[in-house]
Design an enzyme around this catalytic site. Structure first.
Site, PDB file in Angstrom:
ATOM      1  N   HIS A  52       0.987  -1.233   0.063  1.00 12.84           N
ATOM      2  CA  HIS A  52       0.307  -0.393  -0.239  1.00 12.84           C
ATOM      3  C   HIS A  52       0.719   1.292   0.077  1.00 12.84           C
ATOM      4  O   HIS A  52       2.496   1.170   0.143  1.00 12.84           O
ATOM      5  CB  HIS A  52      -1.173  -0.191   1.419  1.00 12.84           C
ATOM      6  CG  HIS A  52      -0.548   0.522   2.428  1.00 12.84           C
ATOM      7  ND1 HIS A  52       0.338  -0.708   3.019  1.00 12.84           N
ATOM      8  CD2 HIS A  52      -0.196   1.218   2.898  1.00 12.84           C
ATOM      9  CE1 HIS A  52       1.179  -0.691   4.508  1.00 12.84           C
ATOM     10  NE2 HIS A  52       0.195   0.311   4.326  1.00 12.84           N
ATOM     11  N   HIS A  54       1.749   4.062   1.763  1.00 12.04           N
ATOM     12  CA  HIS A  54       2.365   4.480   3.130  1.00 12.04           C
ATOM     13  C   HIS A  54       3.732   4.869   3.042  1.00 12.04           C
ATOM     14  O   HIS A  54       3.985   3.687   2.776  1.00 12.04           O
ATOM     15  CB  HIS A  54       1.677   4.275   4.459  1.00 12.04           C
ATOM     16  CG  HIS A  54       0.239   4.080   4.282  1.00 12.04           C
ATOM     17  ND1 HIS A  54      -0.168   3.390   5.411  1.00 12.04           N
ATOM     18  CD2 HIS A  54      -0.424   5.606   4.148  1.00 12.04           C
ATOM     19  CE1 HIS A  54      -1.897   4.257   5.692  1.00 12.04           C
ATOM     20  NE2 HIS A  54      -1.936   4.743   5.084  1.00 12.04           N
ATOM     21  N   ASP A  56       5.877   4.552   4.584  1.00  7.12           N
ATOM     22  CA  ASP A  56       7.296   3.400   5.498  1.00  7.12           C
ATOM     23  C   ASP A  56       7.195   2.041   5.064  1.00  7.12           C
ATOM     24  O   ASP A  56       7.596   1.694   4.893  1.00  7.12           O
ATOM     25  CB  ASP A  56       6.509   3.694   7.123  1.00  7.12           C
ATOM     26  CG  ASP A  56       5.369   3.027   7.537  1.00  7.12           C
ATOM     27  OD1 ASP A  56       4.444   3.225   6.567  1.00  7.12           O
ATOM     28  OD2 ASP A  56       4.925   1.663   7.612  1.00  7.12           O
ATOM     29  N   HIS A  57       6.576   2.188   3.985  1.00  8.24           N
ATOM     30  CA  HIS A  57       6.255   0.941   2.872  1.00  8.24           C
ATOM     31  C   HIS A  57       6.556   1.004   1.434  1.00  8.24           C
ATOM     32  O   HIS A  57       7.279   0.551   0.884  1.00  8.24           O
ATOM     33  CB  HIS A  57       4.774   0.249   2.849  1.00  8.24           C
ATOM     34  CG  HIS A  57       4.181   0.471   4.444  1.00  8.24           C
ATOM     35  ND1 HIS A  57       4.196  -1.388   4.626  1.00  8.24           N
ATOM     36  CD2 HIS A  57       3.704   0.602   5.404  1.00  8.24           C
ATOM     37  CE1 HIS A  57       3.931  -1.178   5.479  1.00  8.24           C
ATOM     38  NE2 HIS A  57       3.486  -0.239   6.074  1.00  8.24           N
ATOM     39  N   HIS A 108      -7.351  -0.917   5.377  1.00  7.65           N
ATOM     40  CA  HIS A 108      -6.402   0.121   5.936  1.00  7.65           C
ATOM     41  C   HIS A 108      -5.805   1.208   5.573  1.00  7.65           C
ATOM     42  O   HIS A 108      -6.422   1.713   5.548  1.00  7.65           O
ATOM     43  CB  HIS A 108      -4.768  -0.968   6.802  1.00  7.65           C
ATOM     44  CG  HIS A 108      -3.545   0.085   6.842  1.00  7.65           C
ATOM     45  ND1 HIS A 108      -3.683   0.183   8.332  1.00  7.65           N
ATOM     46  CD2 HIS A 108      -2.673   0.189   6.356  1.00  7.65           C
ATOM     47  CE1 HIS A 108      -2.506   0.999   8.485  1.00  7.65           C
ATOM     48  NE2 HIS A 108      -1.826   1.336   7.326  1.00  7.65           N
ATOM     49  N   ASP A 130       0.241  -4.024   6.287  1.00  8.97           N
ATOM     50  CA  ASP A 130      -0.567  -3.378   7.565  1.00  8.97           C
ATOM     51  C   ASP A 130      -2.668  -4.146   7.840  1.00  8.97           C
ATOM     52  O   ASP A 130      -3.082  -3.268   8.157  1.00  8.97           O
ATOM     53  CB  ASP A 130      -0.717  -2.059   7.443  1.00  8.97           C
ATOM     54  CG  ASP A 130       0.931  -1.661   7.739  1.00  8.97           C
ATOM     55  OD1 ASP A 130       1.806  -1.945   7.851  1.00  8.97           O
ATOM     56  OD2 ASP A 130       0.956  -0.626   7.386  1.00  8.97           O
ATOM     57  N   HIS A 168       5.179  -4.918  11.228  1.00 11.22           N
ATOM     58  CA  HIS A 168       4.858  -3.886  12.541  1.00 11.22           C
ATOM     59  C   HIS A 168       5.318  -5.022  13.080  1.00 11.22           C
ATOM     60  O   HIS A 168       4.805  -5.542  13.803  1.00 11.22           O
ATOM     61  CB  HIS A 168       4.124  -3.222  12.194  1.00 11.22           C
ATOM     62  CG  HIS A 168       4.328  -1.933  11.362  1.00 11.22           C
ATOM     63  ND1 HIS A 168       5.428  -0.820  11.301  1.00 11.22           N
ATOM     64  CD2 HIS A 168       3.653  -1.546  10.242  1.00 11.22           C
ATOM     65  CE1 HIS A 168       5.186  -0.094  10.267  1.00 11.22           C
ATOM     66  NE2 HIS A 168       3.725   0.223   9.734  1.00 11.22           N
TER      67      HIS A 168
END
Ligand code: ZN
Ligand code: FE
Length: 256
Positions: A52, A54, A56-57, A108, A130, A168
């Site tokens: 996805h 975001h 941090d990905h 998410h 996530d 995570h």
């Protein structure tokens, strides 16, 4: 095949799968730990799988593509670092001599996808970003409770031995909440003790397995009497699986 969780930021893992020559990574929020691992292990990066949008990905995708020429796969309906191959769910990717099914798991984020490989060294492998965490699930930033529950149900229907590779290291804090929701769950108490030990030794708690998650994860147990009852203690109107799920998710958001 070797499966390695590369730690990134404070609690992310970038999953690296390799056959001693070719590699793929999932959700590289940062290029640096991946480049270091590729160099140390003498690997060539064949593919980057993204679940996805975001940061941090996705933060390391462009730098990794430029450094390695790896092919990038990501969700069709989200803003992604271009160029990439956009996928929706339903596709099959042939990578490292393995076949990966793309699964649509909105909730998410609206376009979140997961990657499932039915047979790697005798156990299936699930990269779920996530969506599903060990003992928990992702927050609903863009999807409804009904969507997220349907996505979790899809993942929960995969085989028992499926290794759950989420992005995570939230397991310990998820289990604190799970223990309040489902205090009579003995499997949960046993797992919590083993997770505490792993974290004290600074070891990853992942991958988990689907068989375990179905026993201990309250978000996969919204049809169990004990979990329903606990959810009703938070929101008396919670009745069916979706409203129980919605209550649990809201309760977890507020839980400290
Ligand atoms: Zn996310
Ligand atoms: Fe994340």
């Amino acid at each position: 095949m070797k499966l390695i969780p590369l730690p990134a930021f404070t609690d992310n893992y970038i999953w690296l799968l390799h056959d001693a020559q070719q590699a793929l990574v999932v959700d590289p929020g940062d290029a640096q730990p991946v480049l270091a691992a590729l160099q140390q292990l003498g690997l060539q990066l064949q593919a980057i799988l993204v679940t996805h949008h975001h940061p941090d990905h996705t933060g390391g995708v462009a730098a990794l593509r430029q450094a390695t020429g790896a092919k990038v796969f990501g969700p069709a309906r989200e803003v992604m670092p271009e160029p990439l191959t956009r996928i929706n769910g339903g596709e099959q990717l042939q990578l490292l001599g393995l076949s990966f099914d793309v699964i649509d798991v909105p909730g998410h984020t609206a376009g979140h996808i997961a990657y499932y490989c039915a047979n790697v060294d005798d156990a299936p492998l699930l990269f779920c970003g996530d969506t599903l965490f060990s003992g928990g699930c992702g927050r609903l930033f863009e999807g409804s409770p009904a969507q997220m529950l349907a996505s979790l149900d899809t993942l929960a229907a995969l085989p028992d031995a499926t290794r759950v590779c989420c992005t995570h290291e939230y397991t310990l804090s998820n289990l604190k909440f799970a223990g309040v929701v489902d205090p009579g769950n003995e499997a949960l108490a046993r797992y919590t003790a083993s997770v505490q030990g792993l974290r004290q030794r600074q070891q990853p708690t992942l991958p988990s397995t689907l068989a375990l998650e179905r026993q201990i994860n309250p978000f996969l147990r919204t049809r169990q009497a004990a979990v329903m009852q606990a959810a009703q203690g938070f929101d008396a109107s919670a009745r069916d699986a979706v409203s129980v799920f919605a209550a649990l998710r809201q309760w977890k958001n507020e839980f400290r």
